[in-house]
Design a protein around this motif. Sequence first.
Motif, PDB file in Angstrom:
ATOM      1  N   VAL A  90      80.657  43.994   7.418  1.00 39.86           N
ATOM      2  CA  VAL A  90      79.519  44.689   8.049  1.00 39.86           C
ATOM      3  C   VAL A  90      80.051  45.637   9.114  1.00 39.86           C
ATOM      4  O   VAL A  90      80.965  45.310   9.869  1.00 39.86           O
ATOM      5  CB  VAL A  90      78.551  43.673   8.693  1.00 39.86           C
ATOM      6  CG1 VAL A  90      77.385  44.388   9.353  1.00 39.86           C
ATOM      7  CG2 VAL A  90      78.058  42.697   7.655  1.00 39.86           C
ATOM      8  N   ASP A  91      79.442  46.822   9.169  1.00 41.98           N
ATOM      9  CA  ASP A  91      79.887  47.809  10.139  1.00 41.98           C
ATOM     10  C   ASP A  91      79.311  47.488  11.517  1.00 41.98           C
ATOM     11  O   ASP A  91      78.092  47.421  11.693  1.00 41.98           O
ATOM     12  CB  ASP A  91      79.409  49.201   9.673  1.00 41.98           C
ATOM     13  CG  ASP A  91      80.349  50.284  10.155  1.00 41.98           C
ATOM     14  OD1 ASP A  91      81.298  49.945  10.896  1.00 41.98           O
ATOM     15  OD2 ASP A  91      80.131  51.454   9.788  1.00 41.98           O
ATOM     16  N   ALA A  92      80.193  47.250  12.469  1.00 38.44           N
ATOM     17  CA  ALA A  92      79.734  46.937  13.827  1.00 38.44           C
ATOM     18  C   ALA A  92      80.606  47.698  14.806  1.00 38.44           C
ATOM     19  O   ALA A  92      81.767  47.986  14.517  1.00 38.44           O
ATOM     20  CB  ALA A  92      79.852  45.436  14.086  1.00 38.44           C
ATOM     21  N   VAL A  93      80.036  48.018  15.964  1.00 40.86           N
ATOM     22  CA  VAL A  93      80.821  48.734  16.961  1.00 40.86           C
ATOM     23  C   VAL A  93      80.485  48.177  18.345  1.00 40.86           C
ATOM     24  O   VAL A  93      79.327  47.911  18.655  1.00 40.86           O
ATOM     25  CB  VAL A  93      80.590  50.268  16.866  1.00 40.86           C
ATOM     26  CG1 VAL A  93      79.113  50.626  16.952  1.00 40.86           C
ATOM     27  CG2 VAL A  93      81.378  51.021  17.925  1.00 40.86           C
ATOM     28  N   SER A  94      81.537  47.963  19.152  1.00 38.63           N
ATOM     29  CA  SER A  94      81.317  47.364  20.475  1.00 38.63           C
ATOM     30  C   SER A  94      81.120  48.441  21.541  1.00 38.63           C
ATOM     31  O   SER A  94      81.638  49.553  21.427  1.00 38.63           O
ATOM     32  CB  SER A  94      82.508  46.485  20.846  1.00 38.63           C
ATOM     33  OG  SER A  94      83.653  47.291  21.033  1.00 38.63           O
ATOM     34  N   LEU A 125      72.928  52.933  15.535  1.00 43.55           N
ATOM     35  CA  LEU A 125      71.891  52.322  14.697  1.00 43.55           C
ATOM     36  C   LEU A 125      71.516  53.242  13.531  1.00 43.55           C
ATOM     37  O   LEU A 125      71.321  52.782  12.401  1.00 43.55           O
ATOM     38  CB  LEU A 125      70.644  51.976  15.522  1.00 43.55           C
ATOM     39  CG  LEU A 125      70.823  50.934  16.644  1.00 43.55           C
ATOM     40  CD1 LEU A 125      69.528  50.751  17.418  1.00 43.55           C
ATOM     41  CD2 LEU A 125      71.305  49.588  16.086  1.00 43.55           C
ATOM     42  N   ARG A 126      71.459  54.545  13.819  1.00 40.22           N
ATOM     43  CA  ARG A 126      71.135  55.508  12.741  1.00 40.22           C
ATOM     44  C   ARG A 126      72.170  55.446  11.627  1.00 40.22           C
ATOM     45  O   ARG A 126      71.867  55.653  10.460  1.00 40.22           O
ATOM     46  CB  ARG A 126      71.050  56.934  13.311  1.00 40.22           C
ATOM     47  CG  ARG A 126      69.679  57.299  13.878  1.00 40.22           C
ATOM     48  CD  ARG A 126      69.516  58.799  14.017  1.00 40.22           C
ATOM     49  NE  ARG A 126      70.524  59.415  14.849  1.00 40.22           N
ATOM     50  CZ  ARG A 126      70.487  59.473  16.193  1.00 40.22           C
ATOM     51  NH1 ARG A 126      69.469  58.956  16.856  1.00 40.22           N
ATOM     52  NH2 ARG A 126      71.460  60.059  16.865  1.00 40.22           N
ATOM     53  N   GLU A 127      73.421  55.147  12.043  1.00 46.81           N
ATOM     54  CA  GLU A 127      74.501  55.031  11.043  1.00 46.81           C
ATOM     55  C   GLU A 127      74.539  53.639  10.421  1.00 46.81           C
ATOM     56  O   GLU A 127      75.501  53.257   9.774  1.00 46.81           O
ATOM     57  CB  GLU A 127      75.854  55.349  11.710  1.00 46.81           C
ATOM     58  CG  GLU A 127      75.973  56.810  12.105  1.00 46.81           C
ATOM     59  CD  GLU A 127      77.126  57.075  13.099  1.00 46.81           C
ATOM     60  OE1 GLU A 127      77.876  56.133  13.418  1.00 46.81           O
ATOM     61  OE2 GLU A 127      77.237  58.235  13.544  1.00 46.81           O
TER      62      GLU A 127
END
Length: 410
Positions: A90-94, A125-127
């Motif tokens: 899952v794509d996540a970013v801190s 979030l848009r991405e």
Amino acid sequence: MALIVQKYGGTSVGDIERIKNVASRVVQTYNRGNDVVVVVSAMSGETDRLINLARQMTPSPSEREYDVLVSTGEQVSVALLSMALHNIGVDAVSFLGHQVKIFTDSAFSKARITKIETEELQKALRERKIAIVAGFQGVDEDNNITTLGRGGSDTTAVALAAALNAEVCEIYTDVEGVYTTDPAICPDARKLKKISYDEMLEMASLGAKVLQTRSVEFAKKYGVRVLVLSSFSQNPGTLVTKEDEEMEQVVVSGVTYNKNEAKVTIIKVPDKPGTASKVFGPISEANIVVDMIIQNASEDGSTDLTFTVPETDLKKALEIVKKTARDIGAKDVAVDENIAKISIVGVGMRSHAGVASKMFRVLSDEGINIMMISTSEIKISCVINSKYTELAVRVLHKAFELDKIEVTEE
Ligand code: ADP
Ligand code: ASP
Ligand code: MG
């Protein structure tokens, strides 16, 4: 599709396995099509460890550097949770506080959020990325890192939920919701199905650490629906929401305690106009919040003035008070750190008489001496010797029949 803010506390991210557990819960919400912003605390014990390191270095660290240090715990957890999410594809970013940006005032170690920019989060979030935000930290106008006070990740989460207009702010912790009292010290504590903002505000500020007080203030001000629940079960939690008629019928809905205050007495203060302002002015200028105040009746032209302050501010408060006591010609300053404030809270108190006298009777039946009393529309607090804390909580819980509150159906 909704935007949901979830916050996971220290115990919930306490080790690698638990962080993986959080990742899988986050993904469940995300896979239902929701946008998810996750706020995390430092791994349990980490903030205490960092505070201890500062103490070992110096008894009075620079306030700026103290925040640089104690904010690091959350940096570790956001990175680890992002990695855990990447592991499951899952794509996540801190984001750290200053990357969001979460602006605060410059009151280091107890900063207040003043403004939140949401563009960076909205972009993620848009991405279709999950945004993982470090709790407890912000940045001031001069680019200094600040922290929001113990338990501050709750406030980060609710403030973000307000700024992003989220559908709900879910606070995941190590208990299943808000209870009638701390389940750690009272086995009869019952989980509440819902609680009003005002009651939760009182309970939090009177010691129920399940939510930081500021987070409830934000929730009330912006009408954020806050759900408190466990990260270790699937059971329904407690909804913090607007007051309704059902809530008013319960006279007392919670018992709280706070052992983290100290009592200061200025002995033989000359009884003349302006004295109280001379005493409390410099304390508030130092950003110390005084809680209860008692001034005894004057007998010989002087009176004793007693008040309580947070234990963490005691040293600073004493320096100020000792100087003021000399200036105004008071006799001495005495301190008692072995105190606890026990409170009962309930919106139903507004319309029911005899609640205070019942509380005093219950404590006196156990031989517990009351040193100070304060009341508001929906709470009564008594300061007692801290060695009676657990006993007082249990007898009050029983006397107000909180053990009989219907258990939430699971
Ligand atoms: P987190 O690390 O998830 O933020 P905290 O330790 O800050 O968790 O808050 C949860 C703890 O709050 C619980 O373990 C419980 O012992 C304590 N607590 C105190 N009063 C209450 C209450 N009335 N209801 C629920 N929990 C309470
Ligand atoms: N890590 C911080 C603390 O221990 C903030 C939080 O957990 O909410 O107080
Ligand atoms: Mg907490």
